[in-house]
Design a protein around this motif. Sequence first.
Motif, PDB file in Angstrom:
ATOM      1  N   ILE A   6       0.846  -1.195   0.000  1.00 17.10           N
ATOM      2  CA  ILE A   6       0.000   0.000   0.000  1.00 17.10           C
ATOM      3  C   ILE A   6       0.884   1.249   0.000  1.00 17.10           C
ATOM      4  CG2 ILE A   6      -1.626   1.354   1.396  1.00 17.10           C
ATOM      5  CD1 ILE A   6      -2.809  -1.407   2.296  1.00 17.10           C
ATOM      6  N   ILE A   7       1.921   1.257   0.831  1.00 13.85           N
ATOM      7  CA  ILE A   7       2.853   2.381   0.881  1.00 13.85           C
ATOM      8  C   ILE A   7       3.507   2.586  -0.479  1.00 13.85           C
ATOM      9  CG2 ILE A   7       5.063   3.147   1.853  1.00 13.85           C
ATOM     10  CD1 ILE A   7       4.099   1.849   4.529  1.00 13.85           C
ATOM     11  N   GLU A   8       3.953   1.503  -1.086  1.00 12.31           N
ATOM     12  CA  GLU A   8       4.588   1.592  -2.405  1.00 12.31           C
ATOM     13  C   GLU A   8       3.630   2.168  -3.445  1.00 12.31           C
ATOM     14  OE1 GLU A   8       6.776  -1.286  -5.687  1.00 12.31           O
ATOM     15  OE2 GLU A   8       6.634  -1.951  -3.612  1.00 12.31           O
ATOM     16  N   THR A   9       2.411   1.693  -3.454  1.00 17.78           N
ATOM     17  CA  THR A   9       1.409   2.173  -4.414  1.00 17.78           C
ATOM     18  C   THR A   9       1.134   3.661  -4.225  1.00 17.78           C
ATOM     19  OG1 THR A   9       0.388  -0.007  -4.565  1.00 17.78           O
ATOM     20  CG2 THR A   9      -0.973   1.886  -5.198  1.00 17.78           C
ATOM     21  N   LYS A  10       0.929   4.072  -2.987  1.00 20.27           N
ATOM     22  CA  LYS A  10       0.593   5.477  -2.726  1.00 20.27           C
ATOM     23  C   LYS A  10       1.752   6.411  -3.063  1.00 20.27           C
ATOM     24  CE  LYS A  10      -3.206   5.058   0.457  1.00 20.27           C
ATOM     25  NZ  LYS A  10      -3.797   5.597   1.695  1.00 20.27           N
ATOM     26  N   LEU A  11       2.968   6.021  -2.719  1.00 20.79           N
ATOM     27  CA  LEU A  11       4.118   6.864  -3.047  1.00 20.79           C
ATOM     28  C   LEU A  11       4.343   6.938  -4.552  1.00 20.79           C
ATOM     29  CD1 LEU A  11       6.625   5.969  -0.199  1.00 20.79           C
ATOM     30  CD2 LEU A  11       5.236   8.041  -0.434  1.00 20.79           C
ATOM     31  N   THR A  12       4.114   5.836  -5.242  1.00 22.16           N
ATOM     32  CA  THR A  12       4.247   5.825  -6.694  1.00 22.16           C
ATOM     33  C   THR A  12       3.233   6.763  -7.332  1.00 22.16           C
ATOM     34  OG1 THR A  12       5.136   3.579  -6.692  1.00 22.16           O
ATOM     35  CG2 THR A  12       4.160   4.364  -8.757  1.00 22.16           C
ATOM     36  N   VAL A  60       5.700  13.198   1.448  1.00 23.06           N
ATOM     37  CA  VAL A  60       5.597  11.775   1.799  1.00 23.06           C
ATOM     38  C   VAL A  60       4.530  11.597   2.884  1.00 23.06           C
ATOM     39  CG1 VAL A  60       6.808   9.798   2.812  1.00 23.06           C
ATOM     40  CG2 VAL A  60       7.957  11.236   1.108  1.00 23.06           C
ATOM     41  N   ASN A  61       4.573  12.445   3.914  1.00 20.26           N
ATOM     42  CA  ASN A  61       3.579  12.358   4.988  1.00 20.26           C
ATOM     43  C   ASN A  61       2.164  12.529   4.457  1.00 20.26           C
ATOM     44  OD1 ASN A  61       5.255  11.863   7.193  1.00 20.26           O
ATOM     45  ND2 ASN A  61       5.664  14.031   7.512  1.00 20.26           N
ATOM     46  N   GLN A  62       1.985  13.441   3.526  1.00 20.17           N
ATOM     47  CA  GLN A  62       0.657  13.668   2.950  1.00 20.17           C
ATOM     48  C   GLN A  62       0.182  12.435   2.178  1.00 20.17           C
ATOM     49  OE1 GLN A  62       0.381  17.139   0.458  1.00 20.17           O
ATOM     50  NE2 GLN A  62      -1.789  16.876   0.085  1.00 20.17           N
ATOM     51  N   ALA A  65      -0.830   9.703   4.794  1.00 17.82           N
ATOM     52  CA  ALA A  65      -1.537  10.202   5.978  1.00 17.82           C
ATOM     53  C   ALA A  65      -2.364   9.117   6.672  1.00 17.82           C
ATOM     54  CB  ALA A  65      -2.424  11.387   5.600  1.00 17.82           C
ATOM     55  N   ASP A  66      -3.097   8.322   5.918  1.00 18.90           N
ATOM     56  CA  ASP A  66      -3.934   7.277   6.527  1.00 18.90           C
ATOM     57  C   ASP A  66      -3.091   6.224   7.235  1.00 18.90           C
ATOM     58  OD1 ASP A  66      -6.220   8.530   5.570  1.00 18.90           O
ATOM     59  OD2 ASP A  66      -6.379   7.233   3.810  1.00 18.90           O
ATOM     60  N   GLU A  67      -2.001   5.823   6.612  1.00 17.18           N
ATOM     61  CA  GLU A  67      -1.137   4.795   7.197  1.00 17.18           C
ATOM     62  C   GLU A  67      -0.438   5.313   8.458  1.00 17.18           C
ATOM     63  OE1 GLU A  67      -2.547   3.767   3.536  1.00 17.18           O
ATOM     64  OE2 GLU A  67      -1.336   5.559   3.903  1.00 17.18           O
ATOM     65  N   LEU A  68      -0.022   6.573   8.427  1.00 19.54           N
ATOM     66  CA  LEU A  68       0.646   7.162   9.592  1.00 19.54           C
ATOM     67  C   LEU A  68      -0.333   7.385  10.737  1.00 19.54           C
ATOM     68  CD1 LEU A  68       2.979   9.641   7.712  1.00 19.54           C
ATOM     69  CD2 LEU A  68       3.664   7.586   8.962  1.00 19.54           C
ATOM     70  N   ALA A  69      -1.600   7.563  10.430  1.00 22.54           N
ATOM     71  CA  ALA A  69      -2.619   7.719  11.463  1.00 22.54           C
ATOM     72  C   ALA A  69      -3.051   6.369  12.031  1.00 22.54           C
ATOM     73  CB  ALA A  69      -3.834   8.450  10.899  1.00 22.54           C
ATOM     74  N   GLY A  70      -2.677   5.302  11.333  1.00 24.73           N
ATOM     75  CA  GLY A  70      -3.107   3.968  11.749  1.00 24.73           C
ATOM     76  C   GLY A  70      -1.956   3.097  12.198  1.00 24.73           C
ATOM     77  N   ALA A  74       6.523   3.977  12.944  1.00 26.48           N
ATOM     78  CA  ALA A  74       7.731   4.742  12.628  1.00 26.48           C
ATOM     79  C   ALA A  74       7.998   4.678  11.131  1.00 26.48           C
ATOM     80  CB  ALA A  74       8.920   4.193  13.394  1.00 26.48           C
ATOM     81  N   LEU A  75       8.402   5.820  10.579  1.00 27.03           N
ATOM     82  CA  LEU A  75       8.708   5.896   9.157  1.00 27.03           C
ATOM     83  C   LEU A  75       9.982   6.704   8.972  1.00 27.03           C
ATOM     84  CD1 LEU A  75       7.836   5.340   6.204  1.00 27.03           C
ATOM     85  CD2 LEU A  75       6.653   7.551   6.275  1.00 27.03           C
ATOM     86  N   ALA A  76      11.039   6.040   8.539  1.00 32.93           N
ATOM     87  CA  ALA A  76      12.288   6.723   8.196  1.00 32.93           C
ATOM     88  C   ALA A  76      12.205   7.092   6.721  1.00 32.93           C
ATOM     89  CB  ALA A  76      13.477   5.819   8.458  1.00 32.93           C
ATOM     90  N   MET A  77      12.435   8.372   6.420  1.00 30.06           N
ATOM     91  CA  MET A  77      12.316   8.860   5.046  1.00 30.06           C
ATOM     92  C   MET A  77      13.659   9.348   4.542  1.00 30.06           C
ATOM     93  SD  MET A  77       8.870  11.129   5.142  1.00 30.06           S
ATOM     94  CE  MET A  77       8.620  11.444   6.879  1.00 30.06           C
ATOM     95  N   HIS A  78      14.020   8.889   3.369  1.00 28.67           N
ATOM     96  CA  HIS A  78      15.219   9.360   2.678  1.00 28.67           C
ATOM     97  C   HIS A  78      14.738   9.797   1.299  1.00 28.67           C
ATOM     98  CE1 HIS A  78      17.701   7.772   5.891  1.00 28.67           C
ATOM     99  NE2 HIS A  78      16.904   6.719   5.868  1.00 28.67           N
ATOM    100  N   THR A  79      14.778  11.099   1.061  1.00 29.84           N
ATOM    101  CA  THR A  79      14.195  11.674  -0.149  1.00 29.84           C
ATOM    102  C   THR A  79      15.279  12.386  -0.955  1.00 29.84           C
ATOM    103  OG1 THR A  79      13.579  13.631   1.147  1.00 29.84           O
ATOM    104  CG2 THR A  79      11.893  11.932   0.864  1.00 29.84           C
ATOM    105  N   TYR A  80      15.339  12.072  -2.241  1.00 26.20           N
ATOM    106  CA  TYR A  80      16.403  12.580  -3.097  1.00 26.20           C
ATOM    107  C   TYR A  80      15.864  12.985  -4.457  1.00 26.20           C
ATOM    108  CZ  TYR A  80      19.182   9.788   0.186  1.00 26.20           C
ATOM    109  OH  TYR A  80      19.735   9.239   1.320  1.00 26.20           O
TER     110      TYR A  80
END
Length: 100
Positions: A6-12, A60-62, A65-70, A74-80
């Motif tokens: 789900i995370i992969e799909t939403k970020l994509t 990323v947080n936006q 949002a649903d996953e972070l609220a549920g 913890a979510l480590a983010m590395h954005t480039y």
Amino acid sequence: MSLAQIIETKLTQALAPTHLEVNNESHMHNVPPNSETHFKVIVVSEQFSGQRLLARHRAVNQALADELAGGVHALAMHTYTPEEWQAQGAAPDSPKCRGG
């Protein structure tokens, strides 16, 4: 569908990454087996060009949002940007869990 998928799909969908890694790091923490609570994401996207780190993390947080609220604890983010990723080639290793 797993939480990692789900995370992969939403970020994509949200960021059109040229490179994306979603790593479930729950096994490194004091949680039950097969948990999906601790993740590390590496997101490489043209959309990050000209953005500061805070804006990238907000994007990323936006998207998650649903996953972070549920269920995600913890979510480590590395954005480039693609150029930053090419120069760096890898994200830093995650630290050992201090809680078990």
